[in-house]
Design a protein around this motif. Structure first.
Motif, PDB file in Angstrom:
ATOM      1  N   ARG A  12      14.835  12.264  26.970  1.00 27.77           N
ATOM      2  CA  ARG A  12      13.483  12.691  26.158  1.00 27.77           C
ATOM      3  C   ARG A  12      14.030  12.913  24.966  1.00 27.77           C
ATOM      4  O   ARG A  12      15.092  13.069  24.460  1.00 27.77           O
ATOM      5  N   ASP A  13      12.941  13.457  24.045  1.00 28.53           N
ATOM      6  CA  ASP A  13      13.411  13.988  22.587  1.00 28.53           C
ATOM      7  C   ASP A  13      13.487  15.441  22.717  1.00 28.53           C
ATOM      8  O   ASP A  13      12.490  16.065  22.793  1.00 28.53           O
ATOM      9  N   TYR A  14      14.663  15.811  22.364  1.00 27.99           N
ATOM     10  CA  TYR A  14      14.914  17.339  22.603  1.00 27.99           C
ATOM     11  C   TYR A  14      14.955  17.989  21.101  1.00 27.99           C
ATOM     12  O   TYR A  14      14.869  19.051  21.138  1.00 27.99           O
ATOM     13  N   GLU A  15      15.149  17.273  20.093  1.00 28.00           N
ATOM     14  CA  GLU A  15      15.179  17.389  18.668  1.00 28.00           C
ATOM     15  C   GLU A  15      14.265  18.108  17.906  1.00 28.00           C
ATOM     16  O   GLU A  15      13.257  17.730  17.943  1.00 28.00           O
ATOM     17  N   ARG A  16      14.238  19.102  17.075  1.00 28.56           N
ATOM     18  CA  ARG A  16      13.536  19.873  16.334  1.00 28.56           C
ATOM     19  C   ARG A  16      13.236  19.048  15.109  1.00 28.56           C
ATOM     20  O   ARG A  16      11.886  18.773  14.431  1.00 28.56           O
ATOM     21  N   ASP A  17      14.183  18.225  14.602  1.00 29.61           N
ATOM     22  CA  ASP A  17      13.918  17.513  13.408  1.00 29.61           C
ATOM     23  C   ASP A  17      14.091  15.827  13.691  1.00 29.61           C
ATOM     24  O   ASP A  17      15.046  15.640  14.229  1.00 29.61           O
ATOM     25  N   PRO A  18      13.129  14.990  13.523  1.00 29.45           N
ATOM     26  CA  PRO A  18      13.357  13.597  13.638  1.00 29.45           C
ATOM     27  C   PRO A  18      14.816  13.004  13.271  1.00 29.45           C
ATOM     28  O   PRO A  18      15.076  12.019  13.828  1.00 29.45           O
ATOM     29  N   ALA A  19      15.301  13.515  12.092  1.00 29.41           N
ATOM     30  CA  ALA A  19      16.536  13.073  11.541  1.00 29.41           C
ATOM     31  C   ALA A  19      17.855  13.371  12.382  1.00 29.41           C
ATOM     32  O   ALA A  19      18.579  12.547  12.590  1.00 29.41           O
TER      33      ALA A  19
END
Length: 218
Positions: free
Chosen positions: A174-181
């Protein structure tokens, strides 16, 4: 304290482009190991929508109605071996044709690749834009006429296999990151991990055959 120290290096390497340089160097080594030229002449573009974890902010997520996914969309361009050239992460609501522009621009600025394979989702004005603005040929590989169900298309299989490799990493399921970078950075690190293992083995990973147990009849 130790975690903060590691995070400092992570951020610093991203800011200075160290991670990308490591990725580029390893890709060259894998290509040479496979008897290819150091630099690719063709690429394959595709996108993947992934669900968002609770840690992702609303400002960088979106809804992909076609895939029924609330989260982010990953755009990657690989070479014909499935090795990542560039990556771009955005909200899942971004259309493929729009996200591809940023991705192809990065490809144009950082690699010599001027011929890119794509599926029908990237058809339309994007093809003309790539030719006119980036002097890049976007060649559409369409599904066979009358196709029903899954059919392996050899010229598109490498990039689809790469997405499978990426999602095999738990951090990318999944995508767990706050920033797309940060998401882009995690994808680069996953690709680095895959290539270092490939260089050590000398070949791509192979799935072990399923073991079967035959019951002895008395």
């Amino acid at each position: 304290m130790r975690t903060a120290h590691v995070h400092w290096y992570f951020v610093r390497w991203e800011q200075e482009g160290v991670t990308q340089r490591v990725l580029d160097h390893l890709r060259e080594q894998v290509r040479l190991q496979q008897g290819r030229n150091r630099q690719p002449s063709a690429g394959i573009i595709d996108s993947q929508s992934v669900k968002a974890a609770d840690t992702m902010g609303r400002d960088s997520r979106g809804y992909d109605a076609g895939k029924n996914i609330n989260g982010r969309k990953r755009f990657i361009v690989t070479d014909t071996l499935g090795l990542i050239l560039v990556v771009m992460v955005c909200a899942a609501s971004v259309q493929d044709r729009d996200g591809a522009k940023t991705t192809l621009l990065s490809l144009y600025l950082t690699t010599p690749v001027r011929f890119v394979l794509a599926d029908a989702g990237f058809a339309g004005r994007l093809v003309d834009w790539a030719t006119r603005i980036l002097t890049t040929t976007l060649h559409l590989v369409r599904k066979p006429a009358g196709q029903k169900g899954f059919v392996l298309i050899p010229r598109r299989w490498p990039v689809e296999r790469t997405f499978a490799w990426l999602t095999a990493h738990r951090r990318l399921a999944r995508d767990y990151e706050r920033d797309p970078a940060t998401s882009e950075a995690m994808i680069r690190w996953a690709a680095i991990n895959t290539m270092t293992r490939r260089l050590t083995r000398g070949a791509p990973a192979t799935r072990k055959q399923r073991r079967t147990h035959h019951q002895r009849v008395s």
